[in-house]
Design a protein around this motif. Structure first.
Motif, PDB file in Angstrom:
ATOM      1  N   GLN A 121      76.056  84.060   9.526  1.00  0.00           N
ATOM      2  CA  GLN A 121      74.606  84.258   9.555  1.00  0.00           C
ATOM      3  C   GLN A 121      73.903  83.053   8.919  1.00  0.00           C
ATOM      4  N   THR A 122      73.922  81.946   9.626  1.00  0.00           N
ATOM      5  CA  THR A 122      73.270  80.724   9.173  1.00  0.00           C
ATOM      6  C   THR A 122      72.367  80.204  10.289  1.00  0.00           C
ATOM      7  N   GLU A 123      71.596  79.172   9.986  1.00  0.00           N
ATOM      8  CA  GLU A 123      70.662  78.643  10.975  1.00  0.00           C
ATOM      9  C   GLU A 123      71.317  77.679  11.954  1.00  0.00           C
ATOM     10  N   VAL A 177      72.807  89.203  23.781  1.00  0.00           N
ATOM     11  CA  VAL A 177      71.834  90.069  23.119  1.00  0.00           C
ATOM     12  C   VAL A 177      72.134  90.126  21.618  1.00  0.00           C
ATOM     13  N   GLU A 178      73.402  90.220  21.275  1.00  0.00           N
ATOM     14  CA  GLU A 178      73.781  90.234  19.868  1.00  0.00           C
ATOM     15  C   GLU A 178      73.391  88.916  19.192  1.00  0.00           C
ATOM     16  N   SER A 184      67.246  86.442  15.316  1.00  0.00           N
ATOM     17  CA  SER A 184      65.918  86.996  15.027  1.00  0.00           C
ATOM     18  C   SER A 184      65.890  87.771  13.719  1.00  0.00           C
ATOM     19  N   SER A 185      67.052  88.021  13.154  1.00  0.00           N
ATOM     20  CA  SER A 185      67.127  88.791  11.914  1.00  0.00           C
ATOM     21  C   SER A 185      67.419  87.918  10.698  1.00  0.00           C
ATOM     22  N   LEU A 186      67.429  86.606  10.890  1.00  0.00           N
ATOM     23  CA  LEU A 186      67.668  85.708   9.768  1.00  0.00           C
ATOM     24  C   LEU A 186      66.534  85.807   8.754  1.00  0.00           C
ATOM     25  N   PRO A 187      66.785  85.466   7.489  1.00  0.00           N
ATOM     26  CA  PRO A 187      65.717  85.492   6.479  1.00  0.00           C
ATOM     27  C   PRO A 187      64.510  84.665   6.924  1.00  0.00           C
ATOM     28  N   ILE A 226      62.499  94.436  17.267  1.00  0.00           N
ATOM     29  CA  ILE A 226      62.404  93.201  16.489  1.00  0.00           C
ATOM     30  C   ILE A 226      61.642  92.137  17.268  1.00  0.00           C
ATOM     31  N   ALA A 227      61.066  91.197  16.545  1.00  0.00           N
ATOM     32  CA  ALA A 227      60.389  90.061  17.170  1.00  0.00           C
ATOM     33  C   ALA A 227      61.445  89.014  17.520  1.00  0.00           C
ATOM     34  N   CYS A 228      61.679  88.817  18.793  1.00  0.00           N
ATOM     35  CA  CYS A 228      62.783  87.947  19.181  1.00  0.00           C
ATOM     36  C   CYS A 228      62.416  86.918  20.235  1.00  0.00           C
TER      37      CYS A 228
END
Length: 251
Positions: A121-123, A177-178, A184-187, A226-228
């Motif tokens: 879970q990184t950018e 999709v995942e 879209s769920s990153l900090p 979610i905003a994606c």
């Protein structure tokens, strides 16, 4: 009868010439012929001994059976670096390796010996392999930019017939999709960096030809809340946003 660096005695055909074989492999380092003591004690000419050994079939490279043995050793040692070296060697030399190719390929297929990029879970995508996995668990390297946040991919190409990653975005469109959901769920969401926005754009582009295999994205349970969707922020001039985000305006 050939003494080796590993302390054992091998047949000539199971021994390696240390001057012509890849010493960084365990199977080679353990099987390298060690003739110094024999030369000294018997008073023989070392060059003549090597000529005889080569005439009798001492190895200068891995055989297919050695590749399988080295892959097993890589797993035992959990050595990702050596796995990368083995895959590179196999890619470069597979056409000339001696031994039973078909049997070796069949034995390599289920083994978790391949260098893999671990999802995180990184950018940005990972840049180095960090674990070993089997082909069946991996996406190909060219899919890494589409799945790196949620699924493992092979760290480098593999060009050997019969050895191919077992997963693909075409067969598993839900993985895209995942990926969108993870990015879209990153900090900081819904505000994301240009880097993340670029990866979101890539994921949506890859989704377009696969929409018929998926439920409506508007109603998809992973995306509906979610905003994606990449878009231009209101307070940024359009020309500056386009310059920074480029193709994000397509969505």
């Amino acid at each position: 009868w050939v003494p080796t660096e590993g302390g054992n005695r091998h047949t000539i055909r199971n021994s390696f010439d240390p001057s012509k074989s890849a010493r960084h492999f365990r199977v080679v380092s353990d099987g390298q012929a060690k003739l110094s003591l024999a030369v000294q004690s018997l008073g023989l000419e070392e060059g003549a001994i090597w000529k005889v050994l080569h005439a009798c079939g001492i190895k200068s490279d891995l055989a297919w059976e050695d590749v399988v043995q080295e892959a097993s050793s890589v797993i035992t040692d959990n050595n990702v670096e050596r796995a990368s070296l083995l895959l590179s060697h196999l890619n470069a030399r597979h056409a000339s390796l001696l031994g039973c190719r078909q049997s070796a390929v069949e034995r390599l297929q289920p083994l978790a010996w391949l260098p893999a990029m671990q999802p995180g879970q990184t950018e940005s995508p990972p840049t180095q392999a960090s674990r070993l996995l089997a082909l069946k668990d991996l996406f190909p390297p060219n899919a890494s930019r589409l799945v790196w946040a949620v699924a493992p991919s092979l760290a480098q190409e593999i060009v050997v017939d019969g050895l191919r990653p077992g997963r693909s975005v075409e067969e598993e469109p839900e993985i895209l999709v995942e990926q969108v959901h993870a990015l879209s769920s990153l900090p900081g969401a819904p505000h994301v960096s240009a880097n993340v926005l670029e990866h979101l754009t890539s994921a949506f582009k890859a989704l377009l030809p696969l929409l018929s295999k998926l439920p409506s994205l508007q109603e998809h349970p992973r995306l509906s809340s979610i905003a994606c969707v990449p878009c231009l922020p209101k307070d940024v001039p359009a020309d500056a946003a386009i310059e920074t985000i480029k193709e994000a305006v397509l969505f």
